[in-house]
Design a protein around this motif. Sequence first.
Motif, mmCIF file in Angstrom:
data_model
loop_
_atom_site.group_PDB
_atom_site.id
_atom_site.type_symbol
_atom_site.label_atom_id
_atom_site.label_comp_id
_atom_site.label_asym_id
_atom_site.label_seq_id
_atom_site.Cartn_x
_atom_site.Cartn_y
_atom_site.Cartn_z
ATOM 1 N N UNK A 20 -1.356 30.698 16.420
ATOM 2 C CA UNK A 20 -1.987 30.619 15.108
ATOM 3 C C UNK A 20 -1.529 29.375 14.350
ATOM 4 N N UNK A 21 -2.249 29.038 13.300
ATOM 5 C CA UNK A 21 -1.971 27.860 12.499
ATOM 6 C C UNK A 21 -0.620 27.997 11.793
ATOM 7 N N UNK A 22 0.111 26.889 11.744
ATOM 8 C CA UNK A 22 1.387 26.843 11.033
ATOM 9 C C UNK A 22 1.086 26.650 9.552
ATOM 10 N N UNK A 23 1.602 27.553 8.716
ATOM 11 C CA UNK A 23 1.314 27.445 7.287
ATOM 12 C C UNK A 23 2.547 27.155 6.440
ATOM 13 N N UNK A 24 3.735 27.134 7.015
ATOM 14 C CA UNK A 24 4.946 26.747 6.289
ATOM 15 C C UNK A 24 6.020 26.346 7.292
ATOM 16 N N UNK A 25 6.845 25.366 6.903
ATOM 17 C CA UNK A 25 7.919 24.857 7.757
ATOM 18 C C UNK A 25 9.163 24.678 6.897
ATOM 19 N N UNK A 26 10.305 25.091 7.409
ATOM 20 C CA UNK A 26 11.555 24.933 6.673
ATOM 21 C C UNK A 26 12.699 24.627 7.615
ATOM 22 N N UNK A 27 13.810 24.177 7.048
ATOM 23 C CA UNK A 27 15.009 23.836 7.814
ATOM 24 C C UNK A 27 16.178 24.650 7.269
ATOM 25 N N UNK A 28 16.979 25.216 8.164
ATOM 26 C CA UNK A 28 18.161 25.983 7.768
ATOM 27 C C UNK A 28 19.347 25.549 8.616
ATOM 28 N N UNK A 29 20.510 25.464 7.994
ATOM 29 C CA UNK A 29 21.737 25.144 8.732
ATOM 30 C C UNK A 29 22.225 26.432 9.389
ATOM 31 N N UNK A 30 22.561 26.355 10.673
ATOM 32 C CA UNK A 30 23.015 27.560 11.380
ATOM 33 C C UNK A 30 24.458 27.872 11.002
ATOM 34 N N UNK A 31 24.785 29.149 11.033
ATOM 35 C CA UNK A 31 26.159 29.575 10.754
ATOM 36 C C UNK A 31 27.016 29.296 11.986
ATOM 37 N N UNK A 32 28.225 28.789 11.784
ATOM 38 C CA UNK A 32 29.125 28.557 12.930
ATOM 39 C C UNK A 32 29.423 29.875 13.650
ATOM 40 N N UNK A 33 29.440 29.803 14.983
ATOM 41 C CA UNK A 33 29.777 30.966 15.783
ATOM 42 C C UNK A 33 28.598 31.843 16.159
ATOM 43 N N UNK A 34 27.438 31.613 15.579
ATOM 44 C CA UNK A 34 26.263 32.422 15.905
ATOM 45 C C UNK A 34 25.571 31.869 17.152
ATOM 46 N N UNK A 35 25.386 30.557 17.195
ATOM 47 C CA UNK A 35 24.739 29.890 18.324
ATOM 48 C C UNK A 35 25.771 29.011 19.023
ATOM 49 N N UNK A 36 25.376 28.407 20.132
ATOM 50 C CA UNK A 36 26.251 27.441 20.779
ATOM 51 C C UNK A 36 26.480 26.283 19.809
ATOM 52 N N UNK A 37 27.569 25.557 19.993
ATOM 53 C CA UNK A 37 27.960 24.507 19.054
ATOM 54 C C UNK A 37 26.908 23.408 18.889
ATOM 55 N N UNK A 38 26.118 23.160 19.919
ATOM 56 C CA UNK A 38 25.109 22.102 19.865
ATOM 57 C C UNK A 38 23.970 22.423 18.900
#
Length: 148
Positions: free
Chosen positions: A99-117
Amino acid sequence: MSLEEEIGMRDVTNAASRYASHPYTTHPRERPPLVDVVDTWDLPTVLVERYNAAGGEGNALCGIFPAIQRAWASVDNSLFLWRFDKWDGQCPEYTGEERVICAVGLAKSKPGIFVEAIQYLIILATPVEVVTLALLRFLLKISCACSN
């Protein structure tokens, strides 16, 4: 209608009519400009081609993510990312949505949730779902990886 209500209504009508003919103010010429254009760049060719292929009938959005030095644009269900400070020849495209993209945003990931990269996440919204994309950063190159 009481006299107080009538006076209140006239005030609202007068205030609205003052702005109806000229809803925006202009920047005074005697003041310095609000923005200085330092340099301009063309949009990535792949993005322009995709937009032209839609014939101006599709949904197109754009913006800048200063934290990651990237500009972004979406055309219908595709998202494009590229460096806005210098052209490095890369403009990755994400087309994982139906479907069509109607909004885009950027969020900083919390340390320890994802791999460091993974330091940042892009959040995409369509009319029926919200999708998280993990941004992998290595040697100033960004690639998109879908996250469930």
